[in-house]
Design an enzyme around this catalytic site. Structure first.
Site, PDB file in Angstrom:
ATOM      1  N   GLN A 138     -45.455  75.792 -73.784  1.00  0.00           N
ATOM      2  CA  GLN A 138     -46.054  76.425 -72.611  1.00  0.00           C
ATOM      3  C   GLN A 138     -45.123  76.452 -71.401  1.00  0.00           C
ATOM      4  O   GLN A 138     -45.363  77.189 -70.447  1.00  0.00           O
ATOM      5  CB  GLN A 138     -47.365  75.711 -72.259  1.00  0.00           C
ATOM      6  CG  GLN A 138     -48.422  75.892 -73.338  1.00  0.00           C
ATOM      7  CD  GLN A 138     -49.697  75.111 -73.050  1.00  0.00           C
ATOM      8  OE1 GLN A 138     -49.830  73.953 -73.435  1.00  0.00           O
ATOM      9  NE2 GLN A 138     -50.641  75.734 -72.367  1.00  0.00           N
TER      10      GLN A 138
ATOM     11  N   HIS B 164     -47.649  69.629 -80.085  1.00  0.00           N
ATOM     12  CA  HIS B 164     -48.637  70.243 -79.190  1.00  0.00           C
ATOM     13  C   HIS B 164     -48.804  71.707 -79.596  1.00  0.00           C
ATOM     14  O   HIS B 164     -48.167  72.607 -79.047  1.00  0.00           O
ATOM     15  CB  HIS B 164     -48.202  70.112 -77.720  1.00  0.00           C
ATOM     16  CG  HIS B 164     -49.293  70.419 -76.746  1.00  0.00           C
ATOM     17  ND1 HIS B 164     -49.731  69.518 -75.789  1.00  0.00           N
ATOM     18  CD2 HIS B 164     -50.065  71.515 -76.574  1.00  0.00           C
ATOM     19  CE1 HIS B 164     -50.713  70.052 -75.074  1.00  0.00           C
ATOM     20  NE2 HIS B 164     -50.927  71.277 -75.528  1.00  0.00           N
TER      21      HIS B 164
ATOM     22  N   ASN C 116     -51.577  66.737 -80.543  1.00  0.00           N
ATOM     23  CA  ASN C 116     -52.471  67.169 -79.479  1.00  0.00           C
ATOM     24  C   ASN C 116     -53.607  68.016 -80.047  1.00  0.00           C
ATOM     25  O   ASN C 116     -53.354  69.001 -80.757  1.00  0.00           O
ATOM     26  CB  ASN C 116     -51.696  68.014 -78.458  1.00  0.00           C
ATOM     27  CG  ASN C 116     -52.587  68.525 -77.337  1.00  0.00           C
ATOM     28  OD1 ASN C 116     -52.978  67.766 -76.455  1.00  0.00           O
ATOM     29  ND2 ASN C 116     -52.940  69.802 -77.381  1.00  0.00           N
ATOM     30  N   GLU C 117     -54.821  67.628 -79.765  1.00  0.00           N
ATOM     31  CA  GLU C 117     -56.019  68.387 -80.147  1.00  0.00           C
ATOM     32  C   GLU C 117     -56.011  68.845 -81.609  1.00  0.00           C
ATOM     33  O   GLU C 117     -56.040  70.040 -81.904  1.00  0.00           O
ATOM     34  CB  GLU C 117     -56.222  69.572 -79.202  1.00  0.00           C
ATOM     35  CG  GLU C 117     -56.468  69.121 -77.773  1.00  0.00           C
ATOM     36  CD  GLU C 117     -56.991  70.229 -76.857  1.00  0.00           C
ATOM     37  OE1 GLU C 117     -56.960  71.399 -77.252  1.00  0.00           O
ATOM     38  OE2 GLU C 117     -57.464  69.894 -75.752  1.00  0.00           O
TER      39      GLU C 117
HETATM   40  C1  BGC Z   1     -54.467  72.255 -74.520  1.00  0.00           C
HETATM   41  C2  BGC Z   1     -53.514  72.888 -73.524  1.00  0.00           C
HETATM   42  C3  BGC Z   1     -54.194  74.041 -72.834  1.00  0.00           C
HETATM   43  C4  BGC Z   1     -55.405  73.522 -72.086  1.00  0.00           C
HETATM   44  C5  BGC Z   1     -56.187  74.565 -71.331  1.00  0.00           C
HETATM   45  C6  BGC Z   1     -55.885  72.190 -74.076  1.00  0.00           C
HETATM   46  O1  BGC Z   1     -56.646  72.801 -75.071  1.00  0.00           O
HETATM   47  O2  BGC Z   1     -53.968  71.041 -74.986  1.00  0.00           O
HETATM   48  O3  BGC Z   1     -52.362  73.277 -74.204  1.00  0.00           O
HETATM   49  O4  BGC Z   1     -53.337  74.726 -71.996  1.00  0.00           O
HETATM   50  O5  BGC Z   1     -56.286  72.871 -72.959  1.00  0.00           O
HETATM   51  O6  BGC Z   1     -56.736  75.513 -72.169  1.00  0.00           O
END
Ligand code: BGC
Length: 410
Positions: A23, A120, A164-165
């Site tokens: 990002q 990520h 991440n997530e």
């Molecule tokens: C993610 C980020 C994203 C943010 C806002 C999260 O889901 O880890 O990469 O930019 O939320 O949408």
């Protein structure tokens, strides 16, 4: 903590902001997102813009860290890019590893403690081409990269986030089909409200990959505290919606929270909430204030997420690894964040063991298809890459020095 004015931050509490490599870095050409962006930007689906140069943070990371440290933050969460470190299967770039090692050292030189995320959302193209997470051997492939990246985190890094997530990654397959215009909202693959159902294979593979990555990190750096960060859905059941809420949350969130039992910490990431009626998720109510993501402005999400995480992974210390708002009105960012911090303080007063807070995001950056939803504490000029901290950045950063939880009034 009480949530009143002058609530001190607990000793050692992490106080930072977050970014991710794809990002912000720019030029992430060997990642799976890059080719997808090129095709989709032609007007198909929901990817409106390519990431391109993003914030040029691959070159300007020193400037990012100078600003964060100058604002008062004591911690910085950033991710390292697998596609750069392992451009082809089994081929490792010592130059990329050295780049991220310089970032870790550069953070310390400025008084920032680095939290390093290993994955990520983006993977190398070759990993996607061999079938992504659901393909056999994905966990081993990930762990091999994690081991090779050890020089980045072996010293001077206390916290490593493996993935991440993972729940959003597992959900991403149908979500990407929608973004690429392959399905329409309302199709069985993508519900009109709420999130699609994650693939079971991908879910199992991600849980396994996490375990293998934890072992890989510990084998190289036993002192590192490992965990992963889950996207908290913050689902509120309306009367009669309890069973639907349970059915919704289990595959999309709870299995990932449960997989963190026994970890050193669990990352909580909360932005908004989803209302659930007897038939499932409902659209955002007409009278709700919306953010630039179309999400309900609901600062209380963070408190709800912390309570749910604490109940689902009992005894695991929590770290807020993301929380923030996409808005063009920075005063709404302050209002949102102040509300979220109050909700965090209240959850802590009720026993949630929260060890840190990282705001999403340090910079206005590439929001997975568009630069329009601005989550940043720091604005980035899209042509010159000049950084300009917003008032919210000074407001939030100052707490890193005062060690007092900020309120909307200070
Ligand atoms: C993610 C980020 C994203 C943010 C806002 C999260 O889901 O880890 O990469 O930019 O939320 O949408």
């Amino acid at each position: 903590m009480t949530g009143s004015h002058h609530t001190p931050l607990p000793e050692g509490f992490l106080w930072g902001a977050s970014t991710s490599a794809h990002q912000t870095e720019g030029g992430n050409t060997n990642s799976d997102w890059w080719p997808m962006e090129q095709g989709a930007a032609a007007g198909v689906g929901h990817i409106q813009e390519v990431s391109g140069d993003a914030c040029d943070s691959y070159h300007r990371w020193r400037e990012d860290m100078d600003l964060l440290a100058g604002l008062g933050f004591t911690d910085y969460r950033f991710s390292i890019e697998w596609a750069r470190i392992e451009p082809a299967p089994g081929q490792f770039s010592q130059a990329a590893i050295a780049h991220y090692r310089r970032m870790v050292e550069g953070a310390h030189e400025r008084g920032l403690r680095p939290m390093v995320t290993l994955h990520h959302f983006t993977s190398p193209r070759w990993f996607a081409e061999r079938g992504g997470w659901a393909a056999a051997g994905s966990g081993e492939a990930f762990a091999r990269y994690v081991e090779a990246a050890a020089p980045v985190y072996a010293e001077g890094v206390d916290h490593v986030c493996t993935i991440n997530e993972p729940n959003m990654i597992a959900i991403m397959v149908p979500l990407l089909d929608l973004m690429l215009g392959k399905t329409e909202p309302g199709d069985h693959a993508f519900p009109t409200a709420g999130l699609p159902l994650p693939g079971e294979e991908a879910t199992e593979a991600l849980v396994r990959a996490h375990r293998l990555a934890v072992e890989a990190v510990k084998s190289r750096a036993p002192h590192v505290r490992t965990g992963w960060s889950v996207a908290n859905q913050v689902s509120h059941a309306l009367p009669g919606g309890e069973a639907a809420r349970e059915a919704y949350l289990r595959p999309r969130e709870d299995v990932f929270l449960e997989a963190a039992r026994g970890d050193d910490w669990l990352g909580v990431q909360a932005y908004t909430r989803t209302l659930i009626g007897p038939d499932g998720p409902l659209p955002v109510p007409d009278d709700a204030e919306l953010t630039l993501k179309g999400w309900e402005f609901y600062p209380g999400a963070l408190g709800d997420a912390l309570r749910h995480a604490a109940a689902t992974a009992p005894g695991v210390p929590l770290i807020v690894t993301e929380n923030g708002i996409a808005t063009a009105d920075d005063s709404r960012r302050v209002a949102y964040t102040a509300g979220a911090l109050q909700a965090m303080a209240a959850a802590m007063a009720d026993g949630a063991d929260v060890r840190g807070y990282f705001h999403w995001s340090a910079l206005d950056n590439y929001e997975w298809g568009s630069f329009a939803p601005t989550f940043g504490l720091i604005a980035v000029d899209r042509h010159t890459f000049a950084r300009t901290p917003k008032p919210s950045a000074a407001w939030l950063g100052a707490a890193g020095r005062s060690r007092v939880l900020p309120t909307a009034a200070n």
